[in-house]
Design a protein around this motif. Structure first.
Motif, PDB file in Angstrom:
ATOM      1  N   ARG A  38       8.524  13.414  76.024  1.00  0.00           N
ATOM      2  CA  ARG A  38       8.886  12.070  76.460  1.00  0.00           C
ATOM      3  C   ARG A  38       7.644  11.209  76.643  1.00  0.00           C
ATOM      4  O   ARG A  38       7.582  10.069  76.175  1.00  0.00           O
ATOM      5  N   ASP A  39       6.637  11.774  77.285  1.00  0.00           N
ATOM      6  CA  ASP A  39       5.401  11.033  77.515  1.00  0.00           C
ATOM      7  C   ASP A  39       4.694  10.706  76.197  1.00  0.00           C
ATOM      8  O   ASP A  39       4.149   9.616  76.028  1.00  0.00           O
ATOM      9  N   ALA A  40       4.728  11.634  75.250  1.00  0.00           N
ATOM     10  CA  ALA A  40       4.105  11.396  73.950  1.00  0.00           C
ATOM     11  C   ALA A  40       4.820  10.273  73.214  1.00  0.00           C
ATOM     12  O   ALA A  40       4.178   9.419  72.588  1.00  0.00           O
ATOM     13  N   ASP A  41       6.148  10.252  73.282  1.00  0.00           N
ATOM     14  CA  ASP A  41       6.907   9.178  72.642  1.00  0.00           C
ATOM     15  C   ASP A  41       6.571   7.828  73.254  1.00  0.00           C
ATOM     16  O   ASP A  41       6.405   6.830  72.544  1.00  0.00           O
ATOM     17  N   ILE A  42       6.459   7.776  74.555  1.00  0.00           N
ATOM     18  CA  ILE A  42       6.122   6.529  75.241  1.00  0.00           C
ATOM     19  C   ILE A  42       4.737   6.047  74.806  1.00  0.00           C
ATOM     20  O   ILE A  42       4.538   4.860  74.524  1.00  0.00           O
ATOM     21  N   MET A  43       3.789   6.963  74.721  1.00  0.00           N
ATOM     22  CA  MET A  43       2.431   6.580  74.319  1.00  0.00           C
ATOM     23  C   MET A  43       2.401   6.088  72.872  1.00  0.00           C
ATOM     24  O   MET A  43       1.686   5.142  72.546  1.00  0.00           O
ATOM     25  N   ARG A  44       3.195   6.717  71.986  1.00  0.00           N
ATOM     26  CA  ARG A  44       3.255   6.258  70.596  1.00  0.00           C
ATOM     27  C   ARG A  44       3.812   4.840  70.520  1.00  0.00           C
ATOM     28  O   ARG A  44       3.320   4.007  69.757  1.00  0.00           O
ATOM     29  N   GLN A  45       4.840   4.564  71.311  1.00  0.00           N
ATOM     30  CA  GLN A  45       5.423   3.225  71.319  1.00  0.00           C
ATOM     31  C   GLN A  45       4.418   2.195  71.822  1.00  0.00           C
ATOM     32  O   GLN A  45       4.305   1.101  71.258  1.00  0.00           O
ATOM     33  N   LYS A  46       3.681   2.539  72.862  1.00  0.00           N
ATOM     34  CA  LYS A  46       2.665   1.626  73.387  1.00  0.00           C
ATOM     35  C   LYS A  46       1.586   1.357  72.347  1.00  0.00           C
ATOM     36  O   LYS A  46       1.136   0.230  72.170  1.00  0.00           O
ATOM     37  N   GLN A  47       1.170   2.430  71.671  1.00  0.00           N
ATOM     38  CA  GLN A  47       0.124   2.280  70.665  1.00  0.00           C
ATOM     39  C   GLN A  47       0.607   1.409  69.509  1.00  0.00           C
ATOM     40  O   GLN A  47      -0.123   0.534  69.023  1.00  0.00           O
ATOM     41  N   LEU A  48       1.836   1.602  69.066  1.00  0.00           N
ATOM     42  CA  LEU A  48       2.396   0.801  67.988  1.00  0.00           C
ATOM     43  C   LEU A  48       2.489  -0.664  68.398  1.00  0.00           C
ATOM     44  O   LEU A  48       2.133  -1.557  67.618  1.00  0.00           O
ATOM     45  N   LYS A  49       2.919  -0.917  69.605  1.00  0.00           N
ATOM     46  CA  LYS A  49       3.028  -2.287  70.104  1.00  0.00           C
ATOM     47  C   LYS A  49       1.653  -2.958  70.156  1.00  0.00           C
ATOM     48  O   LYS A  49       1.492  -4.120  69.781  1.00  0.00           O
ATOM     49  N   LYS A  50       0.650  -2.201  70.594  1.00  0.00           N
ATOM     50  CA  LYS A  50      -0.705  -2.744  70.673  1.00  0.00           C
ATOM     51  C   LYS A  50      -1.245  -3.060  69.283  1.00  0.00           C
ATOM     52  O   LYS A  50      -1.867  -4.102  69.065  1.00  0.00           O
ATOM     53  N   GLU A  51      -1.004  -2.172  68.324  1.00  0.00           N
ATOM     54  CA  GLU A  51      -1.460  -2.403  66.953  1.00  0.00           C
ATOM     55  C   GLU A  51      -0.782  -3.628  66.355  1.00  0.00           C
ATOM     56  O   GLU A  51      -1.417  -4.417  65.652  1.00  0.00           O
ATOM     57  N   GLN A  52       0.500  -3.807  66.640  1.00  0.00           N
ATOM     58  CA  GLN A  52       1.225  -4.966  66.129  1.00  0.00           C
ATOM     59  C   GLN A  52       0.673  -6.253  66.737  1.00  0.00           C
ATOM     60  O   GLN A  52       0.530  -7.261  66.056  1.00  0.00           O
ATOM     61  N   ALA A  53       0.356  -6.211  68.018  1.00  0.00           N
ATOM     62  CA  ALA A  53      -0.205  -7.386  68.680  1.00  0.00           C
ATOM     63  C   ALA A  53      -1.574  -7.728  68.097  1.00  0.00           C
ATOM     64  O   ALA A  53      -1.890  -8.903  67.888  1.00  0.00           O
ATOM     65  N   GLN A  54      -2.383  -6.724  67.814  1.00  0.00           N
ATOM     66  CA  GLN A  54      -3.702  -6.968  67.236  1.00  0.00           C
ATOM     67  C   GLN A  54      -3.592  -7.522  65.824  1.00  0.00           C
ATOM     68  O   GLN A  54      -4.334  -8.430  65.443  1.00  0.00           O
ATOM     69  N   SER A  55      -2.655  -7.001  65.039  1.00  0.00           N
ATOM     70  CA  SER A  55      -2.507  -7.501  63.660  1.00  0.00           C
ATOM     71  C   SER A  55      -1.956  -8.920  63.663  1.00  0.00           C
ATOM     72  O   SER A  55      -2.339  -9.741  62.833  1.00  0.00           O
ATOM     73  N   ALA A  56      -1.064  -9.232  64.604  1.00  0.00           N
ATOM     74  CA  ALA A  56      -0.520 -10.580  64.717  1.00  0.00           C
ATOM     75  C   ALA A  56      -1.618 -11.555  65.129  1.00  0.00           C
ATOM     76  O   ALA A  56      -1.685 -12.694  64.650  1.00  0.00           O
ATOM     77  N   GLN A  57      -2.504 -11.105  66.018  1.00  0.00           N
ATOM     78  CA  GLN A  57      -3.589 -11.956  66.481  1.00  0.00           C
ATOM     79  C   GLN A  57      -4.609 -12.180  65.363  1.00  0.00           C
ATOM     80  O   GLN A  57      -5.145 -13.281  65.211  1.00  0.00           O
ATOM     81  N   SER A  58      -4.877 -11.158  64.574  1.00  0.00           N
ATOM     82  CA  SER A  58      -5.865 -11.304  63.511  1.00  0.00           C
ATOM     83  C   SER A  58      -5.339 -12.184  62.366  1.00  0.00           C
ATOM     84  O   SER A  58      -6.119 -12.857  61.691  1.00  0.00           O
ATOM     85  N   THR A  59      -4.042 -12.223  62.155  1.00  0.00           N
ATOM     86  CA  THR A  59      -3.490 -13.084  61.106  1.00  0.00           C
ATOM     87  C   THR A  59      -3.478 -14.543  61.543  1.00  0.00           C
ATOM     88  O   THR A  59      -3.531 -15.434  60.716  1.00  0.00           O
ATOM     89  N   LYS A  60      -3.397 -14.787  62.849  1.00  0.00           N
ATOM     90  CA  LYS A  60      -3.439 -16.150  63.368  1.00  0.00           C
ATOM     91  C   LYS A  60      -4.824 -16.766  63.211  1.00  0.00           C
ATOM     92  O   LYS A  60      -4.978 -17.957  62.995  1.00  0.00           O
ATOM     93  N   SER A  61      -5.858 -15.960  63.345  1.00  0.00           N
ATOM     94  CA  SER A  61      -7.228 -16.481  63.315  1.00  0.00           C
ATOM     95  C   SER A  61      -7.703 -16.796  61.938  1.00  0.00           C
ATOM     96  O   SER A  61      -7.287 -16.500  60.945  1.00  0.00           O
TER      97      SER A  61
END
Length: 61
Positions: A38-61
């Motif tokens: 369960r904890d591993a799944d939660i961490m994977r989701q957090k990591q995916l969300k963070k990567e998506q936020a970074q890619s969205a931010q880099s496309t804006k710039s």
């Protein structure tokens, strides 16, 4: 016999601390392996969300 009261107060404090310590532990009914999964799944989701936020931010710039 001046320490009799201190000893009694120390016992009371210790009992109170033990009771609150037991209340803080959560028992979710999961085994160690299930909790680990369960904890591993939660961490994977957090990591995916963070990567998506970074890619969205880099496309804006």
């Amino acid at each position: 016999m001046t320490r009799g009261n201190q000893r009694e107060l120390a016992r009371e404090r210790n009992m109170k601390k033990q009771q609150t310590g037991k209340a803080k532990t959560k028992e979710d009914g999961l085994t160690h392996e299930q909790r680990k999964q369960r904890d591993a799944d939660i961490m994977r989701q957090k990591q995916l969300k963070k990567e998506q936020a970074q890619s969205a931010q880099s496309t804006k710039s």
